[in-house]
Design a protein around this motif. Structure first.
Motif, PDB file in Angstrom:
ATOM      1  N   ARG A   1      -5.921   1.701   5.618  1.00 49.49           N
ATOM      2  CA  ARG A   1      -4.470   1.779   5.385  1.00 49.49           C
ATOM      3  C   ARG A   1      -3.735   2.137   6.678  1.00 49.49           C
ATOM      4  O   ARG A   1      -2.701   1.553   6.995  1.00 49.49           O
ATOM      5  CB  ARG A   1      -4.148   2.804   4.300  1.00 49.49           C
TER       6      ARG A   1
ATOM      7  N   SER B   1       1.756  -1.386  -5.155  1.00 44.46           N
ATOM      8  CA  SER B   1       0.819  -0.955  -6.191  1.00 44.46           C
ATOM      9  C   SER B   1       1.018  -1.706  -7.507  1.00 44.46           C
ATOM     10  O   SER B   1       0.030  -2.027  -8.184  1.00 44.46           O
ATOM     11  CB  SER B   1       0.903   0.552  -6.411  1.00 44.46           C
TER      12      SER B   1
ATOM     13  N   THR C   1       0.246   6.180  -1.358  1.00 50.05           N
ATOM     14  CA  THR C   1      -0.684   5.407  -2.183  1.00 50.05           C
ATOM     15  C   THR C   1      -0.117   5.046  -3.540  1.00 50.05           C
ATOM     16  O   THR C   1      -0.619   4.138  -4.189  1.00 50.05           O
ATOM     17  CB  THR C   1      -2.018   6.156  -2.362  1.00 50.05           C
TER      18      THR C   1
ATOM     19  N   ASN D   1      -0.515  -5.111  -7.021  1.00 45.19           N
ATOM     20  CA  ASN D   1      -1.958  -4.999  -6.863  1.00 45.19           C
ATOM     21  C   ASN D   1      -2.649  -4.772  -8.213  1.00 45.19           C
ATOM     22  O   ASN D   1      -3.725  -5.307  -8.462  1.00 45.19           O
ATOM     23  CB  ASN D   1      -2.295  -3.874  -5.892  1.00 45.19           C
ATOM     24  N   SER D   2      -2.034  -3.999  -9.080  1.00 46.52           N
ATOM     25  CA  SER D   2      -2.662  -3.686 -10.370  1.00 46.52           C
ATOM     26  C   SER D   2      -2.786  -4.909 -11.268  1.00 46.52           C
ATOM     27  O   SER D   2      -3.608  -4.931 -12.174  1.00 46.52           O
ATOM     28  CB  SER D   2      -1.892  -2.582 -11.091  1.00 46.52           C
TER      29      SER D   2
ATOM     30  N   THR E   1     -10.767   3.986   2.705  1.00 42.49           N
ATOM     31  CA  THR E   1      -9.444   3.443   2.419  1.00 42.49           C
ATOM     32  C   THR E   1      -8.375   3.983   3.352  1.00 42.49           C
ATOM     33  O   THR E   1      -7.540   3.231   3.866  1.00 42.49           O
ATOM     34  CB  THR E   1      -9.057   3.736   0.953  1.00 42.49           C
TER      35      THR E   1
ATOM     36  N   GLU F   1      -5.459  -3.561  -0.662  1.00 42.01           N
ATOM     37  CA  GLU F   1      -5.959  -4.662  -1.479  1.00 42.01           C
ATOM     38  C   GLU F   1      -7.105  -5.351  -0.754  1.00 42.01           C
ATOM     39  O   GLU F   1      -7.018  -5.620   0.439  1.00 42.01           O
ATOM     40  CB  GLU F   1      -4.816  -5.649  -1.757  1.00 42.01           C
TER      41      GLU F   1
ATOM     42  N   ASN G   1      -0.833  -0.070  -2.020  1.00 42.77           N
ATOM     43  CA  ASN G   1      -2.286   0.000  -2.157  1.00 42.77           C
ATOM     44  C   ASN G   1      -2.975  -0.810  -1.078  1.00 42.77           C
ATOM     45  O   ASN G   1      -2.388  -1.731  -0.515  1.00 42.77           O
ATOM     46  CB  ASN G   1      -2.742  -0.573  -3.502  1.00 42.77           C
TER      47      ASN G   1
END
Length: 157
Positions: free
Chosen positions: A31, A95, A55, A98-99, A27, A61, A59
């Motif tokens: 990133r 984030s 982070t 993304n969640s 990751t 994705e 995020n």
């Protein structure tokens, strides 16, 4: 030094070709690369100075989710293994956004991507579908940017 290392340093075409097919499972590497490309797209420079510790805000994705999902029947198990970690399948996303999308189908993710502040993520939102070909096309585009960001063979003075 550059002249001495010409035999081991790839030329721009070799670098672009390798970048166009790279798959990254780490990751922090994805990133870094995507943040560098995003900054370049916005007209910035100095990708090596990019912090990679946000982070909680941003995020990584995976458009095609990291785990197989019923929402993605166009990808066989073998295709999923091949394409899930391709850089062209990865993008940056806030984030909170993304969640909410997890392994949702592309049509759902697409709406969220369209609200992103990231230019490269917005480009994905402009696609009508997400297929192997779209991943390859997007990664080819990223590779075209990469040779400008990291200039393997700097212009001659």
């Amino acid at each position: 030094v550059f002249a001495e290392m010409q035999d081991i340093i790839p030329n721009d075409q070799q670098f672009q070709t390798a970048f166009a097919t790279i798959a990254i499972s780490r990751t922090f590497i994805s990133r870094y690369l995507l943040t560098s490309l995003e900054i370049f797209e916005r007209g910035g420079s100095n990708p090596e100075l990019i912090p990679n510790d946000n982070t909680l805000i941003v995020n990584l994705e995976h458009v095609l989710p990291q785990t197989e999902s019923q929402h993605w029947p166009q990808f066989s198990s073998e295709d999923h293994k091949t394409y899930r970690n391709r850089l062209g399948n990865q993008t940056l996303l806030g984030s909170k956004k993304n969640s909410k999308i997890k392994d949702d189908p592309f049509s759902e993710k697409q709406r969220v991507y369209g609200t992103s502040d990231f230019l490269l993520t917005q480009q994905i939102a402009g696609k009508t579908q997400w297929t192997k070909q779209e991943i390859e096309t997007h990664q080819d585009y990223l590779a075209q940017i990469a040779i400008k960001v990291w200039q393997v063979n700097p212009p001659k003075k």
